[in-house]
Design an enzyme around this catalytic site. Structure first.
Site, PDB file in Angstrom:
ATOM      1  N   CYS A  68       0.832  -1.208   0.000  1.00 38.75           N
ATOM      2  CA  CYS A  68       0.000   0.000   0.000  1.00 38.75           C
ATOM      3  C   CYS A  68       0.866   1.257   0.000  1.00 38.75           C
ATOM      4  CB  CYS A  68      -0.919  -0.046   1.214  1.00 38.75           C
ATOM      5  SG  CYS A  68      -1.778   1.488   1.574  1.00 38.75           S
ATOM      6  N   CYS A  71       0.114   3.728   2.783  1.00 42.07           N
ATOM      7  CA  CYS A  71       0.579   3.164   4.068  1.00 42.07           C
ATOM      8  C   CYS A  71       2.073   3.426   4.246  1.00 42.07           C
ATOM      9  CB  CYS A  71       0.332   1.654   4.122  1.00 42.07           C
ATOM     10  SG  CYS A  71      -1.396   1.166   4.053  1.00 42.07           S
TER      11      CYS A  71
END
Length: 150
Positions: A68, A71
């Site tokens: 991600c 993230c």
């Protein structure tokens, strides 16, 4: 003076600490490592459960995955937030790829998502990447709100 239960980020043993001693860099009674490192701790689903249910400190969780992009962008901000919020709040990270059952159980639909747990229950959740100042501000406002409703 009150005692608090604090779960060690290294060996996951529950420690009893005087609340006045939180800022004095306490060590774990079992593994003798620092209970507060200023760094978020990566937890498995089992370790997550132990920290949430046994620690009497609020626990701020970053649900993330290595693939991600947002993230990965938020990771340094979450680390900076840990330096500002500890020892009043424990910051942990849960990789939703490794703890898929936990993500499903908690209904984590998007990542990154941060969730604040107090007394073993989730009191607030926020999806999306945030900067360090926003994470700290959000956590403090949610803790204030949780304290007034408790």
């Amino acid at each position: 003076m009150s005692q608090l239960h604090v779960v060690c980020p290294h060996c996951h043993t529950t420690n009893r600490i005087q609340s006045a001693d939180l800022a004095k860099a306490p060590d774990c009674g079992s593994c003798h490592q620092a209970l507060f490192t200023g760094q978020p701790v990566n937890l498995s689903a089992t370790e997550f459960e132990r920290h949430i249910t046994r620690s009497q400190l609020p626990v701020l969780v970053d649900f993330w995955a290595p693939w991600c992009g947002p993230c990965r962008m938020m990771a340094p901000a979450f680390e900076q937030a840990a330096q500002q919020l500890e020892p009043r709040v424990q910051l942990v990270k849960v990789n939703t790829d490794e703890a898929q059952g936990l993500g499903a159980q908690l209904n984590i639909r998007s990542i990154p998502t941060i969730a604040l747990f107090v007394g073993g229950r989730e009191v607030a959740r926020q999806a999306g990447a945030m900067g360090a100042a926003d994470i700290v501000r959000w956590a403090q406002s949610q803790l204030s709100r949780a304290a007034t409703t408790a």
